[in-house]
Write an enzyme that holds these catalytic residues in place. Structure first.
Site, mmCIF file in Angstrom:
data_model
loop_
_atom_site.group_PDB
_atom_site.id
_atom_site.type_symbol
_atom_site.label_atom_id
_atom_site.label_comp_id
_atom_site.label_asym_id
_atom_site.label_seq_id
_atom_site.Cartn_x
_atom_site.Cartn_y
_atom_site.Cartn_z
ATOM 1 N N MET A 21 -14.547 5.319 -6.558
ATOM 2 C CA MET A 21 -13.164 5.169 -7.032
ATOM 3 C C MET A 21 -13.150 4.618 -8.457
ATOM 4 S SD MET A 21 -10.834 4.261 -3.763
ATOM 5 C CE MET A 21 -11.153 2.503 -3.736
ATOM 6 N N LEU A 24 -16.661 1.300 -12.498
ATOM 7 C CA LEU A 24 -18.057 1.318 -12.048
ATOM 8 C C LEU A 24 -18.807 0.048 -12.424
ATOM 9 C CD1 LEU A 24 -18.904 5.022 -12.944
ATOM 10 C CD2 LEU A 24 -18.080 4.086 -10.771
ATOM 11 N N HIS A 28 -22.615 0.891 -8.062
ATOM 12 C CA HIS A 28 -22.475 2.349 -8.168
ATOM 13 C C HIS A 28 -23.702 2.957 -8.864
ATOM 14 C CE1 HIS A 28 -18.097 0.990 -8.330
ATOM 15 N NE2 HIS A 28 -18.079 1.801 -7.293
ATOM 16 N N GLY A 138 -22.969 3.099 -0.294
ATOM 17 C CA GLY A 138 -23.464 1.727 -0.279
ATOM 18 C C GLY A 138 -23.290 1.082 1.084
ATOM 19 N N LYS A 140 -22.766 -1.858 1.507
ATOM 20 C CA LYS A 140 -21.711 -2.866 1.394
ATOM 21 C C LYS A 140 -20.511 -2.469 2.249
ATOM 22 C CE LYS A 140 -18.527 -5.205 -1.481
ATOM 23 N NZ LYS A 140 -17.346 -4.402 -1.151
ATOM 24 N N GLN A 144 -17.674 2.255 6.600
ATOM 25 C CA GLN A 144 -17.488 3.543 5.930
ATOM 26 C C GLN A 144 -18.710 4.434 6.164
ATOM 27 O OE1 GLN A 144 -15.509 4.075 2.028
ATOM 28 N NE2 GLN A 144 -17.589 4.108 1.236
ATOM 29 N N SER A 176 -18.158 -5.732 -6.703
ATOM 30 C CA SER A 176 -17.041 -4.931 -6.213
ATOM 31 C C SER A 176 -16.055 -4.749 -7.354
ATOM 32 C CB SER A 176 -16.353 -5.651 -5.051
ATOM 33 O OG SER A 176 -15.076 -5.079 -4.823
ATOM 34 N N ARG A 178 -13.060 -4.822 -7.086
ATOM 35 C CA ARG A 178 -11.962 -5.765 -6.832
ATOM 36 C C ARG A 178 -12.295 -7.187 -7.291
ATOM 37 N NH1 ARG A 178 -11.012 -2.262 -2.108
ATOM 38 N NH2 ARG A 178 -8.904 -1.422 -2.314
HETATM 39 P P1 AMP Z 1 -15.973 2.401 -4.375
HETATM 40 O O1 AMP Z 1 -15.856 2.843 -5.793
HETATM 41 O O2 AMP Z 1 -15.662 0.949 -4.170
HETATM 42 O O3 AMP Z 1 -15.259 3.310 -3.415
HETATM 43 O O4 AMP Z 1 -17.515 2.516 -4.011
HETATM 44 C C1 AMP Z 1 -18.221 3.716 -4.204
HETATM 45 C C2 AMP Z 1 -19.575 3.596 -3.563
HETATM 46 O O5 AMP Z 1 -20.290 2.498 -4.129
HETATM 47 C C3 AMP Z 1 -19.463 3.319 -2.051
HETATM 48 O O6 AMP Z 1 -20.463 4.069 -1.381
HETATM 49 C C4 AMP Z 1 -19.718 1.844 -1.974
HETATM 50 O O7 AMP Z 1 -20.248 1.440 -0.730
HETATM 51 C C5 AMP Z 1 -20.737 1.652 -3.086
HETATM 52 N N1 AMP Z 1 -20.770 0.238 -3.513
HETATM 53 C C6 AMP Z 1 -19.713 -0.550 -3.817
HETATM 54 N N2 AMP Z 1 -20.128 -1.805 -4.118
HETATM 55 C C7 AMP Z 1 -21.477 -1.807 -4.004
HETATM 56 C C8 AMP Z 1 -22.497 -2.789 -4.184
HETATM 57 N N3 AMP Z 1 -22.210 -4.040 -4.558
HETATM 58 N N4 AMP Z 1 -23.792 -2.436 -3.975
HETATM 59 C C9 AMP Z 1 -24.097 -1.161 -3.600
HETATM 60 N N5 AMP Z 1 -23.190 -0.190 -3.423
HETATM 61 C C10 AMP Z 1 -21.895 -0.501 -3.623
#
Ligand code: AMP
Length: 272
Positions: A21, A24, A28, A138, A140, A144, A176, A178
């Site tokens: 999303m 980055l 990511h 991830g 994390k 999901q 994150s 967030r």
């Molecule tokens: P998002 O942009 O938050 O939807 O995350 C995109 C991808 O990055 C998802 O597969 C998440 O699980 C992964 N991700 C988010 N935060 C982390 C992290 N701290 N370490 C590893 N992967 C992550």
């Protein structure tokens, strides 16, 4: 995008896909690295998916940083950045949803009703569009991963799902998008979240095997660190069900709130 993917495949390259999303960070980028290790062509998508946000959640204020993201992906050696146009992606009469029962119902799914329907639906669409050989997620976002693995198995997507470990700040806080919402004071409080998870792992190393006891102790640790607890659950990461006893492969997963920010994390209790 399809022409580019077809051309890469015709050159004998494996296609790796990292859905995101945006906003980055190193988490990511670690997935990009994983993809590049086994795939000759890596695609990253950036799409803030309205379907996975509930009413009153942070869809509007979710951080959007396309120019920086694009530069980071170029530096990271990504072959193609895919940014779908929301209007074309979800036409006004869009009518279909993917519902993954049971695995979606605990934890995050119990609190964010409809969240995993939104996640499964967008990932199914992206998988059809990109048609990767492997997709990278991830750990994390543990639930999901469970939901997507189940969807891929049940609906016969010819795609291998691979996972990356959680990338953390030096004090343990999981990276994150967030985290950008946290004030400096809240950021300090947030450090209590990984600390409580590490403490839980130590309790299991010292012999704790009762899920209820561990959940209760961890909840107290989180609350005394000033965090509001949405849930703390010991889970089997394949089914997201709570085991009778803590065994190899079990993870402790939790969601907490610091001010208005929700944080999500999990940890392996007994390594497989
Ligand atoms: P998002 O942009 O938050 O939807 O995350 C995109 C991808 O990055 C998802 O597969 C998440 O699980 C992964 N991700 C988010 N935060 C982390 C992290 N701290 N370490 C590893 N992967 C992550």
């Amino acid at each position: 995008m399809r022409d580019r993917v077809r051309a890469a495949r015709n050159q004998g390259k494996r296609i790796g896909f990292v859905p995101t999303m945006g906003a980055l960070h190193e988490g990511h980028i670690s997935l990009v690295r994983l993809s590049r290790a086994s795939c000759g062509f890596t695609i990253v998508s950036i799409f803030v998916n309205p379907l996975q946000f509930g009413a009153g959640e942070d869809f509007e204020r979710y951080p959007r940083r396309e120019a920086e993201d694009s530069a980071a992906l170029e530096r990271g050696g990504v072959d193609l950045l895919y940014v779908p146009d929301p209007k074309a992606f979800y036409p006004p009469d869009f009518s279909t949803a993917v519902e993954v029962a049971r695995v979606s119902e605990h934890g995050e799914g119990g609190i964010r009703r409809g969240h995993f329907r939104g996640v499964a639906t967008v990932v199914a669409k992206l998988f059809h569009q990109v048609q990767p050989d492997s997709a990278f997620f991830g750990l994390k976002d543990l639930q999901q991963v469970a939901v997507i693995r189940r969807m891929v198995r049940d609906l016969d997507f010819p795609i291998t799902i691979e996972t990356g470990e959680t990338i953390r700040e030096p004090d343990g806080l999981a990276l994150s998008s967030r985290n950008a919402y946290l004030s400096p004071d809240e950021r300090q409080v947030a450090a209590g979240f990984p600390a409580a998870l590490f403490e839980a792992r130590d309790r299991v190393a010292a012999g704790e095997r009762d899920p209820g006891q561990l959940e209760g102790d961890t909840r107290l640790d989180l609350e005394s660190a000033g965090l509001a607890v949405d849930y703390v659950e010991v889970v089997d990461p394949q089914t997201m069900a709570r085991p009778r006893r803590i065994e190899r492969g079990c993870r402790l997963t939790a969601a907490v709130r610091v001010g208005k920010t929700r944080l999500l994390d999990n940890i392996a209790l007994l390594e497989e």
